[in-house]
Every structure is written in C-alpha cells, then in structure tokens.
Design a protein around this motif. Structure first.
Motif, mmCIF file in Angstrom:
data_model
loop_
_atom_site.group_PDB
_atom_site.id
_atom_site.type_symbol
_atom_site.label_atom_id
_atom_site.label_comp_id
_atom_site.label_asym_id
_atom_site.label_seq_id
_atom_site.Cartn_x
_atom_site.Cartn_y
_atom_site.Cartn_z
ATOM 1 N N THR A 1 66.136 -27.510 35.053
ATOM 2 C CA THR A 1 65.153 -28.434 35.620
ATOM 3 C C THR A 1 65.887 -29.562 36.323
ATOM 4 O O THR A 1 67.052 -29.850 36.028
ATOM 5 N N PHE A 2 65.202 -30.202 37.247
ATOM 6 C CA PHE A 2 65.771 -31.342 37.962
ATOM 7 C C PHE A 2 65.031 -32.589 37.506
ATOM 8 O O PHE A 2 63.815 -32.676 37.637
ATOM 9 N N GLU A 3 65.776 -33.531 36.902
ATOM 10 C CA GLU A 3 65.203 -34.767 36.378
ATOM 11 C C GLU A 3 64.051 -34.468 35.411
ATOM 12 O O GLU A 3 63.002 -35.105 35.422
ATOM 13 N N GLY A 4 64.243 -33.419 34.603
ATOM 14 C CA GLY A 4 63.274 -33.096 33.573
ATOM 15 C C GLY A 4 62.048 -32.334 34.041
ATOM 16 O O GLY A 4 61.158 -32.026 33.263
#
Length: 200
Positions: free
Chosen positions: A112-115
């Motif tokens: 994931t990107f930034e959660g």
C-alpha cells in the motif's frame, strides 16, 4: 473400504482486508479456488496492465507470478499435475525462499502507499533490488519506466504514481542530440527519457 489415495497437496493463501495477495511457486502448478481470480501483469507505455486473468478452476503454471484478488479470508489452492496455460508477457517474478529480487529493470512490490491504495510500488529506493519474501511475486518493470508505483483503484484500473522529483530527473534533448532546459521549451519535437515528445 480404505482409500490408498494420498490426500491432494495444497498451498494456503491468505488475503487480508486490502483484497489482494501475490503468489509464486517455481515447482507447483496451482488451481484457482472459487471466489478468487489471479492476474498476471505487464508494463506498456509506462502503464501497468493486466496481461492474463486466471478464473476459478483455471490452472496457474509453475514459475508464474500472479496477484490474487478476492474477499478477505483464508483459501486453499490445490496442487495439480496439469501444466496450465502460461503468459509469456508476464512481468511478475518471484522466489521460493526469501531472496534479493533479480532481473533486468526496476523492482516493485505489492503493497500500500501511505496506508492505502494497494498496488505495485518501489520495494527500495529508486526501484533497486530488495529482499523479497518467500513465495511472493514482485514486478520487474523496464528501466525506462518513470513511475515509482502503480495504484489499483476501485474500478480495477491502474494509475501510475509519479514522484514529485520525476520531472527534475528527466533529460530533454533535441532530435540532434543537444541537451536542453525543459523549463522553457520552444515549439518542436524533443526526446524525453528515450521517448519523443511534441511541444506545440
């Protein structure tokens, strides 16, 4: 009556709340269980696209990296002697043991990107090799790719994620091979990172 048949060999797969999981086995062909699909991927024109989809009951050949999509839960994949249909365009690779990624290009891992925004993102700085977990698939993209990640969105489309510094790293040349400042380009045709660009 006692059956002499040995129980079928299986592989466990866990799909977390993000709805995706990558898988790779070099020596096992696997049957896609019900309620799941599995995709291979390729990069075309700096975009990640689904190359092939395996549906429930289809056979994923050995040495084929895939990304499973489905509801959160634990799944059991049956190992089969059938070979299945491969995908020569698949850019997903993998390893049976925890190992450094290998291949010619940039390396992306499913995360994931930034959660949020599940997709393929650099596993290390500048797309360099990273330590891949056992039986996980990773993406080996051509070195000309400028994106540092490809996010899956809710419509199953894939959006390239470019770093804010990407534009600073792009080298711009005239067709004659002269490097120019990209900040104030006049009309004409230029070469940017090996691709032609027209300024009107």
């Amino acid at each position: 009556v006692v059956s002499s048949e040995e129980p079928a060999e299986t592989v466990d797969l866990v799909i977390r709340e993000i709805g995706y999981a990558s898988l790779y086995y070099s020596d096992k062909a696997l049957i896609v269980p019900s309620r799941l699909t599995a995709n291979t991927y390729k990069v075309t024109d700096d975009a990640l696209v689904v190359s092939k989809t395996y549906h429930s009951g289809d056979v994923i050949p050995a040495s084929t990296g895939v990304v499973f999509k489905g509801d959160q839960g634990n799944y059991v994949l049956e190992v089969t002697e059938m070979s299945g249909e491969g995908d020569e365009n698949n850019m997903l690779a993998g390893s049976d043991e925890e190992a450094l990624t290998v291949g010619d290009g940039l390396f992306f891992k499913l995360s994931t990107f930034e959660g949020k925004n599940i997709g393929f993102y650099w596993g290390a700085e500048n797309g360099e090799a990273f330590v891949n977990k056992a039986h996980r698939a990773y993406l080996v993209a051509p070195s000309y790719v400028t994106a540092r990640g490809f996010a899956f969105d809710t419509t199953n489309a894939i959006n390239a994620l470019h770093s804010s510094t990407d534009t600073k790293k792009q080298d711009v040349y005239t067709l004659g091979g002269q490097r120019v400042n990209q900040a104030n380009l006049s009309k004409g045709v230029y070469v940017v990172n090996g691709k032609k660009m027209v300024v009107r």
